[in-house]
Design a protein around this motif. Structure first.
Motif, PDB file in Angstrom:
ATOM      1  N   GLY A 242      -5.108  -3.923  -9.420  1.00 24.42           N
ATOM      2  CA  GLY A 242      -3.864  -3.773  -8.684  1.00 24.42           C
ATOM      3  C   GLY A 242      -2.663  -4.391  -9.393  1.00 24.42           C
ATOM      4  N   ALA A 243      -1.543  -3.653  -9.400  1.00 32.48           N
ATOM      5  CA  ALA A 243      -0.272  -4.168  -9.931  1.00 32.48           C
ATOM      6  C   ALA A 243       0.615  -4.488  -8.737  1.00 32.48           C
ATOM      7  CB  ALA A 243       0.380  -3.145 -10.843  1.00 32.48           C
ATOM      8  N   TYR A 244       0.480  -5.715  -8.221  1.00 33.43           N
ATOM      9  CA  TYR A 244       1.100  -6.100  -6.949  1.00 33.43           C
ATOM     10  C   TYR A 244       2.525  -6.605  -7.173  1.00 33.43           C
ATOM     11  CZ  TYR A 244      -3.902  -6.204  -5.899  1.00 33.43           C
ATOM     12  OH  TYR A 244      -5.234  -5.894  -5.780  1.00 33.43           O
ATOM     13  N   HIS A 245       3.472  -5.682  -7.212  1.00 37.35           N
ATOM     14  CA  HIS A 245       4.860  -6.095  -7.336  1.00 37.35           C
ATOM     15  C   HIS A 245       5.303  -6.846  -6.076  1.00 37.35           C
ATOM     16  CE1 HIS A 245       4.927  -2.989 -10.503  1.00 37.35           C
ATOM     17  NE2 HIS A 245       5.918  -3.708 -11.015  1.00 37.35           N
ATOM     18  N   ASN A 246       6.003  -7.928  -6.285  1.00 38.67           N
ATOM     19  CA  ASN A 246       6.612  -8.629  -5.160  1.00 38.67           C
ATOM     20  C   ASN A 246       7.888  -7.865  -4.812  1.00 38.67           C
ATOM     21  OD1 ASN A 246       7.733 -10.316  -3.306  1.00 38.67           O
ATOM     22  ND2 ASN A 246       7.368 -12.185  -4.473  1.00 38.67           N
ATOM     23  N   ALA A 247       7.768  -6.971  -3.844  1.00 37.32           N
ATOM     24  CA  ALA A 247       8.832  -6.013  -3.562  1.00 37.32           C
ATOM     25  C   ALA A 247       9.740  -6.460  -2.427  1.00 37.32           C
ATOM     26  CB  ALA A 247       8.212  -4.655  -3.237  1.00 37.32           C
ATOM     27  N   ILE A 248       9.886  -7.751  -2.267  1.00 41.34           N
ATOM     28  CA  ILE A 248      10.662  -8.272  -1.152  1.00 41.34           C
ATOM     29  C   ILE A 248      12.113  -7.801  -1.187  1.00 41.34           C
ATOM     30  CG2 ILE A 248      11.458 -10.429  -2.200  1.00 41.34           C
ATOM     31  CD1 ILE A 248       9.885 -10.082   1.311  1.00 41.34           C
TER      32      ILE A 248
END
Length: 324
Positions: A177-183
């Motif tokens: 998984g490429a879990y971008h912190n998309a806040i």
């Protein structure tokens, strides 16, 4: 770390009021434009410009409720490539289930900052596609599952965080998984899955030498550590803020592979992690697959791996269903 403030698209308003379809496709003939049993076909979702690839198992019966397995491709990859990589259409791993491989709008899924967030977004698309499949095929609504690779895996996490769409899926699995912190992506909110008795089963695989989505994260690329995602779901499943794994054991005859399992609120093994020593951003497979071939030994040092992730995914899914 603030577990519940991790990225998600849970609060996107366009999908919040959408209700699951109540129309069943059981007893209906397979639509003529769908693939024949045992085959796959790329289709367009009616009323949209979105496409997906559909596989119907050879033994499909219009009167038998059938499990459905979604698998989302990584950034820049398409449904056909994901079918070949995941092997979800291969009867060796999935002899009885419908496999679905959705395509992106612009090459990336929600969670990636470059994703298209306009209506209908990826969550809407997934919800509408699931409605459509339930209307036209005999779907077991208690056995619908989500999987993804890389950015597609991060989107599976976004789905689970969404109270409307995630509540329709019984269990989740993610590879590399490429879990971008998309806040900071418009519409992003806290991870707020719908409460349910079954919890949210999660199975995650990640390589220790992954250069694309490093296992410990990448601040400059705004990618979160894998442990943040694992602890997020351990907490959501009732392990508490200071959730710790219940086992950390070496598996197979290869000391490089560690299997970590959480037991949360009486749910033994509801969150699991395979830490793949000496594997990169590659779908674990005992034979060279497209990941190992296209990325080469520089990113996937072994040229193949010591287990088939797809075997473990379907075994994990078999333990979970929704009470619907």
């Amino acid at each position: 770390m603030h577990i519940l403030s991790l990225f998600s698209l849970a609060a996107i308003a366009s999908v919040a009021s959408t209700q699951a379809v109540s129309v069943s496709g059981c007893g209906k003939p397979i639509p003529r434009y769908f693939p024949a049993p045992g085959q796959s076909k790329t289709l367009r979702l009616p009323g949209t410009d979105r496409t997906y690839r559909l596989h119907i198992p050879a033994n499909y019966n219009v009167s038998n409720k059938t499990a459905v397995y979604f698998s989302f491709a990584g950034a820049g990859r398409n449904a056909s490539e994901q079918e070949g990589l995941s092997q979800f259409s291969n009867p060796q791993f999935n002899p009885n289930g419908i496999a679905v491989y959705p395509n992106t709008q612009n090459g990336v899924w929600l969670s990636n900052p470059k994703a298209n967030t306009s209506y209908p977004n990826d969550l809407d698309y997934t919800n509408h596609l699931l409605d459509y499949l339930e209307e036209n095929l005999c779907v077991d609504t208690g056995r619908i599952y989500a999987n993804g690779k890389s950015n597609g895996g991060a989107f599976a996490n976004v789905i689970a965080c969404n109270a409307t769409v995630g509540s329709r899926f019984a269990a989740f699995s993610i590879v590399s998984g490429a879990y971008h912190n998309a806040i900071d992506v418009p519409g992003v909110g806290p991870c707020e899955p719908a409460p349910r008795e079954e919890g949210y089963p999660f199975l995650i695989f990640h390589g220790t030498v992954d250069q694309t989505a490093p296992i410990n994260g990448n601040k400059s690329a705004n990618i979160l550590p894998v442990i943040d995602i694992l602890e997020q779901w351990a907490h959501i499943n009732g392990c508490g803020l200071d959730s710790l794994w219940t086992s950390n054991v070496t598996t197979f005859s290869h000391p490089m592979v560690n299997h970590v399992s959480w037991a949360c609120d009486g749910r033994n093994g509801i969150v699991q992690f395979y830490r793949e020593g000496n594997n990169g951003h590659c779908w674990p497979c005992t034979r060279p697959n497209d990941d190992y071939i296209s990325m080469g030994l520089a990113k996937c040092p072994m040229g193949h791996y010591v287990f088939n992730a797809t075997d473990y995914i379907f075994d994990f899914y078999s333990r979970y269903r929704l009470n619907v």
